[in-house]
Design a protein around this motif. Sequence first.
Motif, PDB file in Angstrom:
ATOM      1  N   LEU A  57       6.705   7.486  -7.450  1.00 38.90           N
ATOM      2  CA  LEU A  57       7.311   8.559  -8.246  1.00 38.90           C
ATOM      3  C   LEU A  57       5.894   9.080  -8.532  1.00 38.90           C
ATOM      4  N   ALA A  58       4.689   7.912  -8.957  1.00 43.19           N
ATOM      5  CA  ALA A  58       3.446   8.423  -9.281  1.00 43.19           C
ATOM      6  C   ALA A  58       2.532   9.203  -8.249  1.00 43.19           C
ATOM      7  N   ALA A  59       2.506   8.506  -6.907  1.00 44.57           N
ATOM      8  CA  ALA A  59       2.010   9.047  -5.904  1.00 44.57           C
ATOM      9  C   ALA A  59       2.779  10.731  -5.834  1.00 44.57           C
ATOM     10  N   VAL A  60       4.084  10.637  -5.364  1.00 45.89           N
ATOM     11  CA  VAL A  60       3.837  11.919  -5.189  1.00 45.89           C
ATOM     12  C   VAL A  60       3.677  13.093  -6.181  1.00 45.89           C
ATOM     13  N   GLU A  61       3.465  12.643  -7.607  1.00 43.07           N
ATOM     14  CA  GLU A  61       3.743  14.046  -8.091  1.00 43.07           C
ATOM     15  C   GLU A  61       2.424  13.738  -8.268  1.00 43.07           C
ATOM     16  N   GLU A  62       1.055  12.843  -8.124  1.00 42.19           N
ATOM     17  CA  GLU A  62       0.131  13.855  -7.708  1.00 42.19           C
ATOM     18  C   GLU A  62      -0.399  13.859  -6.271  1.00 42.19           C
ATOM     19  N   ARG A  63      -0.008  13.715  -5.555  1.00 40.08           N
ATOM     20  CA  ARG A  63       0.143  14.610  -4.068  1.00 40.08           C
ATOM     21  C   ARG A  63       0.592  16.250  -4.068  1.00 40.08           C
ATOM     22  N   LEU A  64       1.849  16.291  -4.882  1.00 39.89           N
ATOM     23  CA  LEU A  64       2.115  17.596  -4.904  1.00 39.89           C
ATOM     24  C   LEU A  64       1.370  18.087  -5.984  1.00 39.89           C
ATOM     25  N   VAL A  90       6.065  13.052   2.081  1.00 40.01           N
ATOM     26  CA  VAL A  90       6.881  11.912   1.978  1.00 40.01           C
ATOM     27  C   VAL A  90       5.823  11.149   1.904  1.00 40.01           C
ATOM     28  N   VAL A  91       6.669  10.691   0.991  1.00 34.50           N
ATOM     29  CA  VAL A  91       4.871   9.034   0.613  1.00 34.50           C
ATOM     30  C   VAL A  91       6.008   7.955   1.230  1.00 34.50           C
ATOM     31  N   VAL A  92       4.912   6.923   1.556  1.00 39.02           N
ATOM     32  CA  VAL A  92       5.062   5.643   1.916  1.00 39.02           C
ATOM     33  C   VAL A  92       5.103   4.752   0.881  1.00 39.02           C
ATOM     34  N   ALA A  93       5.772   3.068   0.930  1.00 31.25           N
ATOM     35  CA  ALA A  93       5.030   1.781   0.380  1.00 31.25           C
ATOM     36  C   ALA A  93       5.135   1.169   1.634  1.00 31.25           C
ATOM     37  N   ARG A  94       4.008   0.446   2.026  1.00 30.67           N
ATOM     38  CA  ARG A  94       4.180  -0.335   2.995  1.00 30.67           C
ATOM     39  C   ARG A  94       3.502  -1.738   2.953  1.00 30.67           C
ATOM     40  N   LEU A  95       4.041  -2.718   3.212  1.00 26.68           N
ATOM     41  CA  LEU A  95       3.987  -4.112   3.075  1.00 26.68           C
ATOM     42  C   LEU A  95       3.671  -4.571   4.899  1.00 26.68           C
ATOM     43  N   GLY A  96       2.250  -4.358   4.736  1.00 31.50           N
ATOM     44  CA  GLY A  96       2.060  -4.850   6.607  1.00 31.50           C
ATOM     45  C   GLY A  96       2.662  -3.509   6.942  1.00 31.50           C
ATOM     46  N   ASP A  97       3.034  -4.063   7.956  1.00 33.31           N
ATOM     47  CA  ASP A  97       3.825  -2.470   8.933  1.00 33.31           C
ATOM     48  C   ASP A  97       5.204  -2.087   8.554  1.00 33.31           C
ATOM     49  N   GLU A  98       5.723  -3.138   7.552  1.00 32.00           N
ATOM     50  CA  GLU A  98       7.235  -2.618   7.202  1.00 32.00           C
ATOM     51  C   GLU A  98       7.118  -1.271   6.263  1.00 32.00           C
ATOM     52  N   VAL A  99       8.251  -0.835   5.825  1.00 31.25           N
ATOM     53  CA  VAL A  99       8.212   0.232   4.746  1.00 31.25           C
ATOM     54  C   VAL A  99       9.535  -0.051   3.819  1.00 31.25           C
ATOM     55  N   VAL A 100       8.161  -0.237   3.275  1.00 26.18           N
ATOM     56  CA  VAL A 100       9.734  -1.012   1.774  1.00 26.18           C
ATOM     57  C   VAL A 100      10.405   0.158   0.291  1.00 26.18           C
ATOM     58  N   THR A 105       0.803  -1.069   0.103  1.00 25.31           N
ATOM     59  CA  THR A 105       0.437  -0.134   0.529  1.00 25.31           C
ATOM     60  C   THR A 105       1.050   1.337   0.141  1.00 25.31           C
ATOM     61  N   ILE A 106       0.289   2.160  -0.962  1.00 25.92           N
ATOM     62  CA  ILE A 106       0.773   3.396  -0.652  1.00 25.92           C
ATOM     63  C   ILE A 106       0.329   4.087  -0.192  1.00 25.92           C
ATOM     64  N   SER A 107       0.814   5.427   0.688  1.00 21.88           N
ATOM     65  CA  SER A 107       0.528   6.465   1.582  1.00 21.88           C
ATOM     66  C   SER A 107       1.454   7.592   2.145  1.00 21.88           C
ATOM     67  N   ALA A 108       0.787   8.406   2.644  1.00 29.07           N
ATOM     68  CA  ALA A 108       1.518   9.706   3.062  1.00 29.07           C
ATOM     69  C   ALA A 108       2.039   8.943   4.411  1.00 29.07           C
ATOM     70  N   ALA A 109       3.907   9.420   4.493  1.00 32.87           N
ATOM     71  CA  ALA A 109       4.517   8.653   5.590  1.00 32.87           C
ATOM     72  C   ALA A 109       3.544   9.857   6.741  1.00 32.87           C
ATOM     73  N   THR A 110       3.668   9.053   7.923  1.00 34.55           N
ATOM     74  CA  THR A 110       3.513   9.731   9.511  1.00 34.55           C
ATOM     75  C   THR A 110       4.785   9.851  10.320  1.00 34.55           C
ATOM     76  N   ASP A 111       4.965  10.132  11.620  1.00 32.25           N
ATOM     77  CA  ASP A 111       6.247  10.712  12.384  1.00 32.25           C
ATOM     78  C   ASP A 111       7.070   9.449  12.583  1.00 32.25           C
ATOM     79  N   LYS A 112       6.212   8.033  13.159  1.00 26.04           N
ATOM     80  CA  LYS A 112       6.091   6.458  13.126  1.00 26.04           C
ATOM     81  C   LYS A 112       6.586   6.063  12.487  1.00 26.04           C
ATOM     82  N   ASP A 113       6.653   6.981  10.744  1.00 25.85           N
ATOM     83  CA  ASP A 113       7.299   6.055  10.166  1.00 25.85           C
ATOM     84  C   ASP A 113       9.427   6.223   9.884  1.00 25.85           C
ATOM     85  N   ALA A 114       9.894   7.701   9.758  1.00 22.79           N
ATOM     86  CA  ALA A 114      10.728   7.671   9.784  1.00 22.79           C
ATOM     87  C   ALA A 114      12.217   7.275  10.505  1.00 22.79           C
TER      88      ALA A 114
END
Length: 167
Positions: free
Chosen positions: A101-108, A57-67, A6-15
């Motif tokens: 790349l598409a996700a960050v372009e769309e968000r910006l 900042v956008v992240v891709a997650r596989l379960g709880d892991e930032v990949v 899944t792709i979503s906005a990063a949160t502080d806990k992802d840092a």
Amino acid sequence: MGMSVTISAATDKDAEQILKLQYLCYQSEAALYDDYSIEPLTQTFDELRAEMRDGCVVVARLGDEVVGSVRGAVDADGVGSIDKLIVHPRMQRHGLGSRLLAAVEERLTAEHAVTRFRLLTGHRSEGNLRLYRSRGYAQVGTEEVSRRLSLITLEKDASAQAYVASA
């Protein structure tokens, strides 16, 4: 595995996970240019947190892991700068970089009046160049940083973003 990325906005806990993944992913770039002092390998946790606060900042997650992760920001002239696109080595070559790349372009674009996107990569980073060109970016400049590294600047018109994403 049975899980999808899944792709979503990063949160502080992802840092922390982002910083560790960044360190892992930039090892190959450092080796390619024989320079282990590159900024992605020396960036501090506080510097990353500041980037997360001030940009997109956008992240891709596989379960709880930032990949995977990517960062973006827009300047006063409407130029969306994209930086530090990373994908865990075991997840590469499956389209995740394109999705990020598409996700960050769309968000910006959704949050700012973006006229064009810009990113930089090293001249020997063929995989990066191939990805960016496939997403509609074209080389607009080269800057020699050292005898070992030239940075290639690539750009694309923001209106091309929707076309490339649907292609």
